[in-house]
Each structure stands twice: as C-alpha cells, then as structure tokens.
Design a protein around this motif. Structure first.
Motif, mmCIF file in Angstrom:
data_model
loop_
_atom_site.group_PDB
_atom_site.id
_atom_site.type_symbol
_atom_site.label_atom_id
_atom_site.label_comp_id
_atom_site.label_asym_id
_atom_site.label_seq_id
_atom_site.Cartn_x
_atom_site.Cartn_y
_atom_site.Cartn_z
ATOM 1 N N GLY A 425 -12.931 -25.210 68.989
ATOM 2 C CA GLY A 425 -13.174 -24.759 67.698
ATOM 3 C C GLY A 425 -12.183 -23.540 67.321
ATOM 4 O O GLY A 425 -12.411 -22.981 66.495
ATOM 5 N N THR A 481 -18.442 -32.979 64.908
ATOM 6 C CA THR A 481 -19.026 -31.899 64.640
ATOM 7 C C THR A 481 -17.927 -30.641 64.124
ATOM 8 O O THR A 481 -18.252 -30.060 63.407
ATOM 9 C CB THR A 481 -19.414 -31.415 65.784
ATOM 10 O OG1 THR A 481 -20.343 -32.580 66.587
ATOM 11 C CG2 THR A 481 -20.292 -30.175 66.203
ATOM 12 N N LYS A 485 -18.282 -28.573 60.927
ATOM 13 C CA LYS A 485 -18.249 -26.988 61.128
ATOM 14 C C LYS A 485 -17.239 -26.347 60.184
ATOM 15 O O LYS A 485 -17.154 -25.339 59.662
ATOM 16 C CB LYS A 485 -17.846 -26.840 62.583
ATOM 17 C CG LYS A 485 -17.758 -25.129 63.064
ATOM 18 C CD LYS A 485 -17.738 -24.994 64.510
ATOM 19 C CE LYS A 485 -17.438 -23.806 65.055
ATOM 20 N NZ LYS A 485 -18.640 -22.583 64.641
#
Length: 497
Positions: A425, A481, A485
């Motif tokens: 991320g 995911t 996010k």
C-alpha cells in the motif's frame, strides 16, 4: 351437508380471487414506484411508498427493496444496505435475488470487489434470468483487471438481450481499454433501435465530444436536457445546460427547436415504464459543471487539500474539476508544477476529509521486481464513476535525473497521473504514459508486451515538499483489498480546454 360444503368452497374461491386481485394491485403499485425511481423522480416515488398498504411479509420485503433502490440512487450506500438486508431474509426467492443484486451493487460502490463478486454470483444462481447481477459481476471483474472474464459475460448477454443496460456496460468495457470507437459503435447500434434512450444519449454525448464531434454531442445532450425539463429535475436541468454551454456558450441565445422532441421523449418515458428492469438503478455521483474535453487520474494528498496528477493533463486547461472514487466533486486550480517531471499539484476549492489523503509517510522508493498495481480512470472517464486497477511489476528503474521507471502494469490513456502502489500500500510512482505498441510494431516488426512509464515517487518532492522518515509497519494486501482501501483517495481529473 352438501349445501354447506358448497357454500364454504364458494367462499374460499371468492377469498382466493380477492387475494389475487389485491396482490396484482399491490404489484402494479410497486411497478409504478419503480418507474418513478427509474426516471429519477424520487420525490414521487417516496410519496407513493408512504401511501402503499402492505398485506404480508413478502410485500413488506418488496417495499424494502424499493427503499434500498432509492438510497442507492442517491449514493447513500449504508442506508441502502440496511434495507436490502431487511429484504434478504425473505422466503420469496425472487425478492431474495433482488436483495442480493442490491447488496452486490452496494459493495461495488464501496470498493469491496470480492464481496460484490460473491453476491452477484449468488443472485445469478437463484435467478439466472436477471440481467443486473451479470452486469455487476462483469463490472467488478473489470475494476480489478479481469477483463477477459468480464467481456465474455457481457458478450453472452448482448447476444441474447440487447438492452440499454447491456449496451452501456459493454460501452464502459471498451472505454476502460481506451477503444472509444468501439464504445460509440455499440451505443449507435442501440440507438438505431431506440433513438431516444436518455442514458444512452447521455453517455454517447460525452464520447462524441471527446472525438471532437461537437454538433453530434450537443444534439444528443439536448434530448437529455429536454427530458429533464419534462421531469422538472432542477439539478439535472442545471448540470445538463451547463454542459451544453461549456461546449457552445451561445447555444441558447436563440430559441432551440427540435421537431417532435417532446412527443418522442414522452414516448420514451412510457417505454421506460413498460420495460423497466427490476434493478436498473445507477447511483448518482456529483456531476461536473462543464463538459470535459479531457480527463486523467490523480490522488489526494496534503490533509485532503491537494491532488497530484500529471502536468500534461492540466497544462492548457481553462477549467479543472476533481471527483474522487466516492463521487465527491471539487473545482481545482494549479498550485505548483514541474514540466521536467510532468507533475502538477492542484489546490481544491472544497477540500476532502483528511482521512481521504494519502499520507506522505506512505511514499516509498520503487524497487525492481516489486509487484505493483496501477489505479486510475481508464479511457475518457465519462462513464467510469470509480477507478479500475491493473497489476504488474516494476521492470526497470532509471538512475538518471529523469526519475522514470517502467512497469508491466497496463497504463491506459485515462490512467495518466494516477498512483502506482506496491502490495504494502505504499506509493511508489505516478503513471504518465503507455508504450506506443503500434509504433514499436511498425519500427521493429514485433508486438511488445504491456509496458507503462511512471515517475518515481521521490520526484513528488519537486512540487510537494514532504518528510517521510517515519517508518510504518509493512502489511501485504491483495489487489481487491488495496482497491477498497484506496478508493476514496483516487481522483478523476476533468478539464475543459
């Protein structure tokens, strides 16, 4: 005894017939309310819902579905989810399938792609005849880069049911892979059969404008404008008129006459009521107040006050607006830029919440061979309210002063300016161009693999000073995911040149 039984049986038959009549009357009211939702008259839909009389649990569940549709229409996903969940525990399989479709669309909007896929498949297994869950499934697959699976679903649908919803979904698919001509072609073929379908006209108007065909764009958009006038939808009237004026500022200086336009649109409205799909509900995202002549991608930084994108996207723009992945629009101006690194930072007129910003502590240096995803609004961005992702690796990092890196994650036209994340991320780059495959083919005779160009994240400091010395814990995410996010942080950049 015989006479008594005869009277009882006669009474039961009469009672049954009365129930059938009442049930038919209730379903007729439900269809009427659905029609109001379909043409965006939510006030009328709510007034009718308040008056409807519920006779049993199944009817109450049908009402819950309609309330879910209304909240979905105005992008209130939490409230929509509450009503769909109330209807989910029904004993009626048909109503259950509709609740699953609604929940699948809620999860899609929320960026929960895996859950949207699972719920869509459940709805299809219960009721294979519904179109919406198949379109929702294909859309979810496209968003996470599973394009081949998506187009197979859509093509099968199109072979059997050439509806507006299917045509629009296929058009969206082609847009996502930067094939504007194919997107226009599919919509033009639909309009040959149904020349006054408002959603199709609305979409094709934007496509025509991006192709530079202004007269065609305004002709299509004017029908949309007249439709909203008939419905007395003040918000849509204003946004559609602003769109037309941004293309031609003098357009409304003289009376505008289109032969039989009112009669044709009224006919369209009646047809919409008759052919209303059980779940043809598209959530409203905030509109741009002008007609975009170009788009790109970006991401929110600086406590929600700024958006970073490519300089070439906004370089000649007279107007700039930004819409994030949850549908909130803000106008913007260039605050700083670097021609050398093709980066620009935009200051927002109305900042986003601080939690939407990507913190500079999550900027990281790229590493060769690292798995990455590119997130952005592919194609022209007109019909893509939410971004899509592509996945690849960092294949080369240039050590010179250009700050460029190469990635195998496909970068389409509208992805320019969008972020590239590693699977922890962390922001490692900013997309800015894709490899010219046709040019390479004509020069070398070989078809190259997907290759995208990006600016390394450490070059952002040239326009946006920051300190990222704070170390953060590393956690790996899968692409679904990461999509969820990052959804509120990704921005569609719209410009008018």
């Amino acid at each position: 005894m015989f006479k008594k039984n005869f009277i009882i049986n006669l009474f039961l038959i009469f009672f049954f017939q009365i129930n059938v009549i009442l049930a038919d009357a209730f379903d007729s009211k439900i269809d009427e309310i659905r029609a109001e939702i379909n043409r965006n008259d939510l006030k009328s839909a709510i007034n009718l819902l308040k008056k409807i009389k519920v006779g049993n649990d199944t009817q109450q569940d049908k009402v819950h579905i309609l309330y879910g549709d209304i909240y979905l229409k105005i992008n209130q996903t939490i409230k929509a989810e509450e009503f769909y969940e109330k209807a989910f525990f029904t004993t009626n399989k048909y109503v259950e399938s509709l609740s699953l479709v609604g929940l699948a669309e809620v999860k899609l909007i929320q960026g929960k792609i895996d859950k949207s896929i699972r719920l869509s498949k459940q709805a299809i297994s219960i009721n294979p005849d519904l179109i919406r869950p198949k379109i929702t499934l294909a859309t979810a697959l496209t968003r996470i880069g599973e394009g081949q699976q998506a187009i197979e679903i859509l093509q099968e649908l199109h072979n059997n049911k050439k509806t507006a919803a299917v045509s629009l979904a296929i058009s969206d698919y082609y847009i996502s892979f930067n094939d504007i001509d194919a997107a226009i072609n599919i919509l033009e073929n639909y309009l040959k059969r149904n020349p006054n379908h408002i959603r199709v006209l609305d979409q094709i108007a934007g496509l025509y404008l991006f192709k530079g065909e202004k007269e065609k764009a305004i002709e299509a958009k004017l029908k949309v404008y007249k439709f909203h006038e008939l419905n007395k939808d003040k918000k849509k009237i204003l946004s559609t008129k602003s769109w037309i004026l941004s293309v031609d500022p003098t357009y409304f200086d003289e009376p505008v006459i289109i032969e039989n336009i009112v009669e044709k649109i009224l006919g369209y409205i009646e047809k919409e009521i008759e052919n209303y799909d059980e779940k043809e509900v598209k959530p409203d995202y905030e509109d741009f107040v002008f007609a975009p002549t170009g788009t790109g991608s970006g991401f929110i930084v600086g406590d929600g006050k700024f958006v970073i994108t490519n300089y070439h996207i906004v370089q000649t723009a007279k107007k700039i607006a930004v819409r994030n992945g949850t549908g909130i629009v803000s106008e913007a101006k260039i605050a700083n830029y670097s021609k050398e690194y093709d980066l620009a930072i935009l200051k927002l007129e109305n900042p986003y919440p601080k939690k939407f910003a990507i913190d500079s502590k999550n900027f990281a240096e790229p590493k060769i061979g690292a798995d990455v995803i590119s997130i952005g609004f592919p194609g022209i961005g007109i019909t893509f309210d939410q971004p899509t992702i592509t996945q690849g690796i960092i294949s080369k990092i240039f050590d010179d002063e250009t700050g460029i890196m190469l990635t195998t994650a496909a970068i389409n036209q509208g992805n320019s300016g969008g972020p590239i994340f590693n699977l922890e991320g962390k922001l490692v780059g900013v997309s800015f161009a894709t490899l010219d495959k046709l040019g390479v083919l004509m020069t070398t005779g070989q078809i190259p693999s997907d290759m995208g160009f990006a600016i390394q994240s450490n070059m952002i400091k040239e326009i946006f000073p920051y300190d990222n010395k704070i170390l953060t814990r590393s956690v790996k995410f899968d692409k679904s995911t990461l999509y969820e996010k990052m959804l509120p942080s990704i921005a569609l950049i719209a410009v008018s040149n």
